[in-house]
Scaffold this active site. Sequence first.
Site, PDB file in Angstrom:
ATOM      1  N   ARG A   2      -7.520  18.716   8.934  1.00  0.00           N
ATOM      2  CA  ARG A   2      -6.371  18.967   9.892  1.00  0.00           C
ATOM      3  C   ARG A   2      -6.365  19.994  10.950  1.00  0.00           C
ATOM      4  O   ARG A   2      -6.339  21.333   9.975  1.00  0.00           O
ATOM      5  CB  ARG A   2      -5.460  18.431   9.111  1.00  0.00           C
ATOM      6  CG  ARG A   2      -4.931  16.984   8.648  1.00  0.00           C
ATOM      7  CD  ARG A   2      -3.466  17.227   8.104  1.00  0.00           C
ATOM      8  NE  ARG A   2      -3.680  15.653   7.630  1.00  0.00           N
ATOM      9  CZ  ARG A   2      -3.319  14.573   8.088  1.00  0.00           C
ATOM     10  NH1 ARG A   2      -3.386  15.063   9.550  1.00  0.00           N
ATOM     11  NH2 ARG A   2      -2.999  13.512   7.800  1.00  0.00           N
ATOM     12  N   THR A   6      -6.102  -0.820  10.125  1.00  0.00           N
ATOM     13  CA  THR A   6      -5.970  -0.054  10.954  1.00  0.00           C
ATOM     14  C   THR A   6      -5.616  -0.643  12.488  1.00  0.00           C
ATOM     15  O   THR A   6      -6.609  -1.212  13.348  1.00  0.00           O
ATOM     16  CB  THR A   6      -6.794   1.003  11.114  1.00  0.00           C
ATOM     17  OG1 THR A   6      -7.268   1.318  10.327  1.00  0.00           O
ATOM     18  CG2 THR A   6      -5.663   2.746  12.051  1.00  0.00           C
ATOM     19  N   ARG A  12       0.906  -0.649  -0.335  1.00  0.00           N
ATOM     20  CA  ARG A  12       0.284  -0.090   0.457  1.00  0.00           C
ATOM     21  C   ARG A  12       0.825   1.055  -0.080  1.00  0.00           C
ATOM     22  O   ARG A  12       1.872   1.252   1.014  1.00  0.00           O
ATOM     23  CB  ARG A  12      -1.101  -0.281   1.256  1.00  0.00           C
ATOM     24  CG  ARG A  12      -1.871   0.992   1.376  1.00  0.00           C
ATOM     25  CD  ARG A  12      -2.269   1.170   3.102  1.00  0.00           C
ATOM     26  NE  ARG A  12      -3.196   2.402   3.081  1.00  0.00           N
ATOM     27  CZ  ARG A  12      -2.862   3.139   3.876  1.00  0.00           C
ATOM     28  NH1 ARG A  12      -2.007   3.067   4.673  1.00  0.00           N
ATOM     29  NH2 ARG A  12      -3.633   4.196   3.832  1.00  0.00           N
ATOM     30  N   LYS A  16     -13.200   3.299   0.866  1.00  0.00           N
ATOM     31  CA  LYS A  16     -12.569   3.660   2.503  1.00  0.00           C
ATOM     32  C   LYS A  16     -14.215   3.542   3.249  1.00  0.00           C
ATOM     33  O   LYS A  16     -14.187   5.164   3.353  1.00  0.00           O
ATOM     34  CB  LYS A  16     -11.575   3.954   2.771  1.00  0.00           C
ATOM     35  CG  LYS A  16     -10.074   3.668   2.277  1.00  0.00           C
ATOM     36  CD  LYS A  16      -8.833   4.123   2.330  1.00  0.00           C
ATOM     37  CE  LYS A  16      -8.553   4.797   3.777  1.00  0.00           C
ATOM     38  NZ  LYS A  16      -7.674   5.425   3.716  1.00  0.00           N
TER      39      LYS A  16
END
Length: 474
Positions: A73, A275, A32, A217
């Site tokens: 962010r 994860t 990945r 995702k």
Amino acid sequence: MRKTKIICTIGPATESYAMLERLAHAGMNVARLNMSHGDHQSHAKVIKAIKRLNKTLPHPVAILLDTQGPEIRTGERDNDLNLQTGDIISVVARGTQDVEEHSLMVNYADLIDDMDVGDKLTVDNGLINLEILEKHERVMRCRVIDGGVLKSKRHVNLPGIRVNLPSITDKDRNDILFGMDMDVDFIALSFVREASDITELNELLGDKAGRIKVVAKIENQEGVDNIDAIIDAADGIMVARGDLGCEVEFWELPHIQRRIVRACAQQGKRVIVATHLLESMIDNPMPTRAEVTDVANAVYEEADAIMLSGETTVGKYPIKCVEAMHNIATTIEKHRGLAFTNDLETRDHKQNLAASAVHLAESLKASAIVVITRRGRMANYITNCHPQHSVIHAFTNDGRTRRQLGLNRNVYAHKLLFSKDPEKTLRKAFDLLLSYGFSEGDQVVVISDTLGLYDADAGQGIEAIQVRKLEASK
């Protein structure tokens, strides 16, 4: 042979050819590339190294490009900000710099419009949590619910809020075009909220849509709410538990994971659990017992693949992480999983044919299910049936198909030059199986969606299943 596939995220700890080779030999099936980090030059170097490495491997490593997505962010900081529980701080949503020393900036201009007093912001993967007390034109006053040290550019989640951001950002678009040029095998689209996000990506892929497989995702509540339509539109799903665990109540996460894995089994799509699987091994040579159980649960659920992130990008023990995953998976696979086979929902004739082949192979305890396939469709159909005893060996004349089948649970793919004579094709496939350790006389079930079973007079494939015994070519 291990059924569950392993995905490794490549980073500073593993980007050299030598480390990629060690990862592959330890059990990596898919590499990945996280486009949230690095640049095109560094990623191109890794891709070229993997393509070079694949020429030496019995089973090639596929390449998955993972987009950054519409991330929110915090801003750059000259100094870390130590937030104490109960502190009142300013969150700046419009402007280029913090309004005061004890404040933080967020790079999402619509933050104030989208949120209400009483809503919560989660920062740095849930480590810091804030509650909104007041809203002003460009600043919100917030109370620190859970404190911590805030560094630059930490990720921000807005649980339950639909953000006004595009599904594919300008950066994502450039990264996807880069992936197309580099001929990657999969593109994972971040923060998929609805099926139209997948449609938009396929439009961007153009004539490569379908050839480059799309993984959606699932990282927020909206994606969970629309999961059935998203599964239908995508080639596979990634249960991205990092952001998802911040967007939903964390105690709901195990149920959501199992629900998505089951839905993928029902619709016949690939599914990745990702994860924090071995997070402690970033710094420690052994996983926690809870992590071992977490990996085991994903294997019991019969997910197609389990994924490592920080463990193999910046961790101290990347090879041990892959070895740990391999050992856990192969041990758990000796026991029957949740076996969602009977949940498969389909009226597809070829899927029903594949189910018949699997039922026959399981009843005979066949050593293998042999699939002759050009584009991998029949191998996918067989995978969807989750055979418990027989390993699936797929033979294709297409290199990309071979690599992409590296994501399929319980499939080992081989490259084979097809013959116009279907019997010659099968004999070459049997010779390969014998070279891999099968024995003459082993019983196998054969099924094909291409040249393996072909009626030259009719000019079309014959939908048939064969039971054969392996024997070497004479």
